[in-house]
Design a protein around this motif. Structure first.
Motif, PDB file in Angstrom:
ATOM      1  N   GLU A  63      -3.609  -3.548  -1.295  1.00 45.99           N
ATOM      2  CA  GLU A  63      -4.148  -2.944  -2.515  1.00 45.99           C
ATOM      3  C   GLU A  63      -3.047  -2.566  -3.498  1.00 45.99           C
ATOM      4  N   LYS A 109      -5.563   3.514   1.607  1.00 46.43           N
ATOM      5  CA  LYS A 109      -5.676   2.093   1.253  1.00 46.43           C
ATOM      6  C   LYS A 109      -5.766   1.248   2.521  1.00 46.43           C
ATOM      7  N   ASN A 127       0.805  -1.230   0.000  1.00 55.30           N
ATOM      8  CA  ASN A 127       0.000   0.000   0.000  1.00 55.30           C
ATOM      9  C   ASN A 127       0.834   1.275   0.000  1.00 55.30           C
TER      10      ASN A 127
END
Lengths: 142, 120
Positions: A85, A65, A59
């Protein structure tokens, strides 16, 4: 006898302080399920490396995120799935940190430690998901 | 180090020409924390001219790979200036980390502080 098994699914913000809180929760669950000190040390170390990797490398410490965390603790084993993510990575591209030419390099050691300390480690999809299992060691190996 | 407006992370004692460093924290984690510990250790070498560092891990129960990276860089820095780094009083659990990663081949690890003081 009441079940001590624990099943948790939660969304973590990308904040390293969350790693401390999760570690504490998992340690409580492991103790309740009779895991020994050595197994708990190995799991704590693997979780530290995997969660920090997800937040930092996955992230990119972007607080917009999140990290999806699922884990179960039973008297037999600990299972966890961590999804960030980020764009993922190919674990085969990470150099072996234990060969002499890489010993003095800083990278790759966390992934190596995860593989050493957990019973099974699987990277899923593009590499932004890691699933790990630690089977409880027999008492004589603790 | 004491001039820094932040909490103490290391306890430093000079025994002869050896600088013995104890860690205050039981867990050496968090990039920012590790960075500050690293800064303090490098300051001993680069600003205070210490060349023989003995790191005593008796308080340390847990450390991450990021901390290992810092130790490797400290070892490299000391080697550049003909200094030496020795680690002692490492718990069985943490010693397993050094052994598995083969860093016990690169870093000198001894049993206790007395042995360390006699190993420079």
């Amino acid at each position: 006898m009441p079940s001590t098994s624990v099943k948790v699914a939660e969304t973590l913000p990308t904040e390293l302080a969350e790693v401390r809180r999760v570690q504490s929760d998992i340690k409580d669950a492991l103790q309740a399920n009779g895991f020994g000190e050595r197994d708990m040390f190995h799991i704590e170390l693997a979780m530290e490396e995997a969660l920090v990797n997800a937040m930092k490398h996955g992230n990119q410490l972007d607080t917009d995120k999140a990290v999806q965390l699922h884990y179960t603790v039973t008297p037999e084993q600990f299972d966890v799935r961590i999804e960030d993510e980020g764009g993922g990575f190919n674990p085969d591209d990470v150099p072996d940190p234990t060969v002499p030419e890489n010993l003095e390099r800083a990278c790759g050691r966390g992934l190596y430690m995860i593989r050493c300390f957990m019973t099974e480690v699987r990277y899923i999809g593009k590499g932004n998901v890691v699933a790990m299992t630690k089977k409880k060691s027999p008492p004589d190996e603790e | 180090m004491s001039s820094q407006p932040r909490r103490q992370r290391l306890v430093v004692e000079d025994i002869g020409d050896v600088t013995v460093v104890n860690f205050v924290d039981k867990k050496i984690l968090d990039e920012q924390n590790i960075q500050m510990i690293g800064d303090d250790l490098f300051r001993l070498v680069d600003e205070l001219g210490r060349r023989k560092l003995l790191l005593n891990f008796s308080n340390v129960e847990f450390m991450s790979s990021a901390a290992l990276g810092k130790l490797i860089r400290l070892h490299q820095r000391l080697a550049q200036v003909q200094g030496k780094l020795i680690l002692c009083n490492i718990s069985k659990a943490i010693l397993e980390i050094f052994t598995l990663t083969k860093l016990d081949k690169m870093l000198k690890i001894v049993k206790d502080e007395a042995t360390g003081l006699n190993s420079f």
